[in-house]
Design an enzyme around this catalytic site. Structure first.
Site, PDB file in Angstrom:
ATOM      1  N   SER A  51      -4.048  47.748  17.135  1.00 48.03           N
ATOM      2  CA  SER A  51      -3.138  47.597  15.996  1.00 48.03           C
ATOM      3  C   SER A  51      -3.835  47.853  14.669  1.00 48.03           C
ATOM      4  O   SER A  51      -3.333  48.619  13.830  1.00 48.03           O
ATOM      5  CB  SER A  51      -2.526  46.195  16.006  1.00 48.03           C
ATOM      6  OG  SER A  51      -3.523  45.192  15.868  1.00 48.03           O
ATOM      7  N   ASP A  52      -4.997  47.206  14.453  1.00 53.20           N
ATOM      8  CA  ASP A  52      -5.631  47.371  13.139  1.00 53.20           C
ATOM      9  C   ASP A  52      -6.281  48.738  12.993  1.00 53.20           C
ATOM     10  O   ASP A  52      -6.297  49.306  11.894  1.00 53.20           O
ATOM     11  CB  ASP A  52      -6.629  46.247  12.853  1.00 53.20           C
ATOM     12  CG  ASP A  52      -7.651  46.030  13.946  1.00 53.20           C
ATOM     13  OD1 ASP A  52      -7.602  46.719  14.973  1.00 53.20           O
ATOM     14  OD2 ASP A  52      -8.518  45.140  13.772  1.00 53.20           O
ATOM     15  N   CYS A  53      -6.795  49.301  14.068  1.00 54.43           N
ATOM     16  CA  CYS A  53      -7.369  50.656  13.994  1.00 54.43           C
ATOM     17  C   CYS A  53      -6.285  51.686  13.713  1.00 54.43           C
ATOM     18  O   CYS A  53      -6.486  52.622  12.922  1.00 54.43           O
ATOM     19  CB  CYS A  53      -8.098  50.991  15.292  1.00 54.43           C
ATOM     20  SG  CYS A  53      -9.447  49.861  15.674  1.00 54.43           S
TER      21      CYS A  53
END
Length: 762
Positions: A481-483
């Site tokens: 998700s954050d990548c």
């Protein structure tokens, strides 16, 4: 001399890639490489590290920098010489930024990524060495120079008491000491050499290797120096449980576990179910006697199952878990060799092969990479699957002045490059940075996942991935998700810059695919987890068998992941305001509520992926700020700012110890402040508009960063900055460059030039 190879193709026809190995990082030893002066300098750097190893545990990636020395000498800009004034003007800060960006570009590779050390954990390399020895290929993969550098690493990171830690900055543990003792012996050290004597004394004084953690017991059993009867069962039959929720028991299916947890215990359960053990050799027979203070034949293996050294015990087993292990332990007498066991082992191998093929044999991480390789060897020792694993071993190895280590992933290439794009672009110095940004743009474009893993995804418990960005490389391919969010923000940042300078923008359709993945990550609590949604109950953590790690069973929502998704979606809708607009509003509202709900009373957030409260405050603050909230308008942001300002130190910086992560209480570093912590704190304060209330903490932070900058434009490598599973630290070598650039760039524009907000322009 050791050479860093970017996008290398070593591995022949067995090495498969989706994008010509973009982002692949390997090291090779070439005795003819380098000049005599360079080889002498490499040796000096090693000696310097060893001389200071008890004060500075962290290598500075000096061998990588040595390889880039010609480019560094030829770069156009350097920071100003002379003392940094207490009140620097915009021109002075700009000169520091030019020096920093020019230096960092020298480390950039032709494929556009920024390489760096992603080591830190001390339990990874021993598992690899044990597996290679068991499979009979240790000498094929580890040349004499590999062994020399691995032993250098052990000598450099043995603690003064003779033991080894869970990670390079940690106190001694039985897990670290037992495994690294075994590795030293397998790599050629004799039992009476100093390192081994001290490590053995440390173990024996604490009862011996029966007190190693469950993961340590597994690796010792594989080598044949610990009995499988001394392990709590890793029952492969759990993979035959129904997965459907309506069955009730389906909520316990490993397909509902956090992906890193299930992808480790998947091959572990296969090896356990098969009792895969190294063929005895005189060396393993000797090690078997050395690990314990009593004769091997006298050990009570049933009692050993639940023995764990107090130094290792971060997550004690609850009673319900001990009862479960006892029942499964008794059931092993029936299951071992049964038709059900054969069916379970076949099911495990089906999933192992799927993981291998869909990651090009990189696999999600170093532990499952190694055990998958071992499982393939146990299934078919000379088989093609095992052979395909071997070239990808090198993707996990990193060489620095402290020796050879195994990384916690195959690198952090996309993650670091996405941050670097935002930091450098937002500094607003395009004449200096355009070439660097153009190459980084190419890497971001090449690393996006543009097709799903093999169908059917549900049969292999995989989340959608088309449009996502991975942590490292496209060949790795697992979506996060954050990548995905940082990759999307990098792409959006570059789309605002002139195409003739930074290259063509990624098409809207591919950005839409990324938004689709990001929206899919939202959990019922409004937050976003890491790789997948939370698939079962938080109370399943009572089944966590890994005594040294916390919160590993399910994928939780995190402030870092949620904030990254918020900021990405907010940036996206500025450029694409009509795409899924209603869904975006609803998703952002729920995500905001989640971030607010987990803020601590003192104004901080707890960080799960970086050290620690400082890191999480940066994410929490930027997430709320992206939604339009400011220090003046929002009580949560005022509390966050007060928390950070209260932690500023006398030297103007911030410095948080990794102990904050494991203890969950803010802990100050000893000694100097930390450039990365300082940058995170500044970015958080600037995001919420604190500089409009009181610019003094920002000025002091900026002066600290400039005074810490080296004449080359680099910053020093200080204490470790990353963490996972609450208790294990990990290196992010690029953070020391990226975040000071980012913070100084924002400080210059928002405080000194008084721009109302950071906008990307040429």
């Amino acid at each position: 001399m050791w050479k860093f190879i970017s996008a290398g193709k070593t591995g022949g026809p067995l090495l498969r890639s989706l994008n010509d190995n973009k982002g692949r990082q390997t090291w090779e030893y070439d005795p003819a490489a380098g000049t005599p002066e360079q080889r002498a300098e490499a040796e000096r750097l090693r000696e310097e590290f060893t001389a200071n190893k008890d004060k500075h545990h962290h290598s500075g990636d000096e061998l990588l920098r040595l390889q880039c020395a010609d480019r560094i000498r030829a770069k156009k800009h350097s920071p100003p010489s002379g003392p940094v004034p207490d009140s620097p003007d915009a021109e002075r800060v700009e000169d520091h930024l030019k020096g920093a960006i020019s230096f960092y570009e020298c480390l950039q590779q032709e494929d556009g990524h920024f390489p760096g050390d992603y080591g830190g954990p001390m339990f990874l390399l021993p598992g690899l060495v044990i597996a290679l020895y068991t499979c009979g290929v240790l000498d094929q993969i580890f040349t004499p120079m590999h062994k020399k550098e691995a032993l250098r690493y052990l000598h450099n990171h043995q603690n003064a008491d003779g033991g080894f830690g869970l990670h390079i900055e940690g106190g001694s543990t039985m897990f670290g000491t037992g495994l690294n003792y075994v590795m030293a012996r397998l790599l050629g050290l004799g039992p009476e050499e100093g390192l081994c004597v001290k490590a053995r004394e440390w173990m024996h004084a604490r009862g011996g290797a029966t007190y190693i953690t469950s993961w340590g017991k597994f690796w010792l059993a594989v080598l044949g120096v610990y009995s499988w009867d001394g392990m709590n069962p890793l029952t492969p039959e759990m993979w035959l449980l129904p997965h459907n929720k309506w069955t009730g028991i389906g909520m316990l299916h490993p397909g509902r576990f956090w992906c890193h947890c299930r992808m480790v215990y998947l091959p572990m359960s296969y090896v356990y179910g098969k009792r895969g053990t190294c063929q005895e050799t005189p060396l393993t027979a000797a090690i078997r006697q050395e690990l314990y203070p009593m004769p091997y034949g006298k050990i009570d293996w049933n009692a050993a199952r639940n023995q764990c050294a107090k130094e290792d015990l971060y997550y004690p087993h609850p009673l319900v878990q001990d009862v479960l292990w006892w029942a499964l332990y008794k059931a092993e007498n029936v299951l071992q060799g049964s038709w059900l066991r054969r069916l379970a082992l076949a099911e495990c191998m089906k999933h192992i092969h799927y993981e291998d093929e869909n990651t090009r044999y990189v696999d999600i991480g170093p532990v499952n990479k190694v055990i998958n390789m071992l499982a393939c060897w146990l299934e078919e020792p000379g088989g093609k699957a095992f052979q395909k694993h071997l070239p990808r071993v090198h993707d996990y190895l990193w060489v620095a002045e402290d020796g050879l280590k195994m990384q916690g992933y195959n690198g952090s290439q996309l993650w670091d490059t996405s941050f670097a794009v935002q930091a450098i672009a937002e500094a607003g110095l395009l004449p200096v940075s355009a070439r660097c940004l153009r190459k980084a743009h190419e890497y971001v474009e090449q690393s996006q996942v543009i097709e799903e893993a093999a169908p059917p995804l549900s049969a292999y418990y995989r989340h959608i991935s088309k449009g996502a960005w991975p942590f490292s490389s496209r060949d790795h391919g697992w979506p996060i998700s954050d990548c995905s969010s940082e990759g999307l923000k990098a792409a959006l940042t570059l789309a605002l810059l002139p195409e003739e300078l930074v290259g063509p923008a990624i098409s809207p359709e591919r950005l839409y695919d990324c938004v689709n993945v990001i929206l899919s990550y939202q959990n019922a609590d409004g937050g976003m987890a890491t790789y997948e949604n939370t698939r079962s109950f938080h109370w399943l953590e009572i089944l966590n068998p890994a005594e040294t790690f916390g919160d590993i069973i399910v994928d939780y929502s995190y402030v870092e992941c949620t904030s990254a998704c918020i900021t990405a979606l907010c940036a996206f809708r500025k450029q694409h305001p009509t795409h899924r607009a209603a869904e975006m509003v609803a998703s952002l509202k729920r995500a905001e509520a989640f971030i607010r709900s987990i803020q601590r009373q003192d104004g901080s957030w707890y960080g799960s992926w970086g050290v620690c409260f400082t890191y999480a405050c940066w994410f929490g603050a930027t997430g709320l700020a992206a939604l339009g909230h400011t220090y003046q308008s929002d009580e949560a942001l005022r509390r966050c700012a007060a928390f950070l300002v209260d932690k500023q130190r006398a030297d103007g910086g911030w410095g948080e110890s990794y102990l904050s992560c494991q203890d969950k209480v803010y802990s100050q570093l000893e000694g100097d402040s930390h450039v990365v912590n300082t940058a995170w704190a500044m970015l958080a304060l600037l995001a919420v508009g604190y500089h409009q209330v009181d610019p003094e903490p920002l000025r002091r932070g900026a002066v600290f960063l400039m005074r810490m900058q080296q004449p080359s434009g680099d910053w020093p490598q200080q204490h470790i900055s990353g963490v996972f599973n609450r208790n294990c630290m990990i290196t992010y070598a690029n953070y020391r460059n990226i975040f000071p650039i980012w913070a100084l760039g924002h400080f210059r524009r928002l405080v000194l030039l008084r721009e109302p907000e950071i906008k990307i322009h040429s």
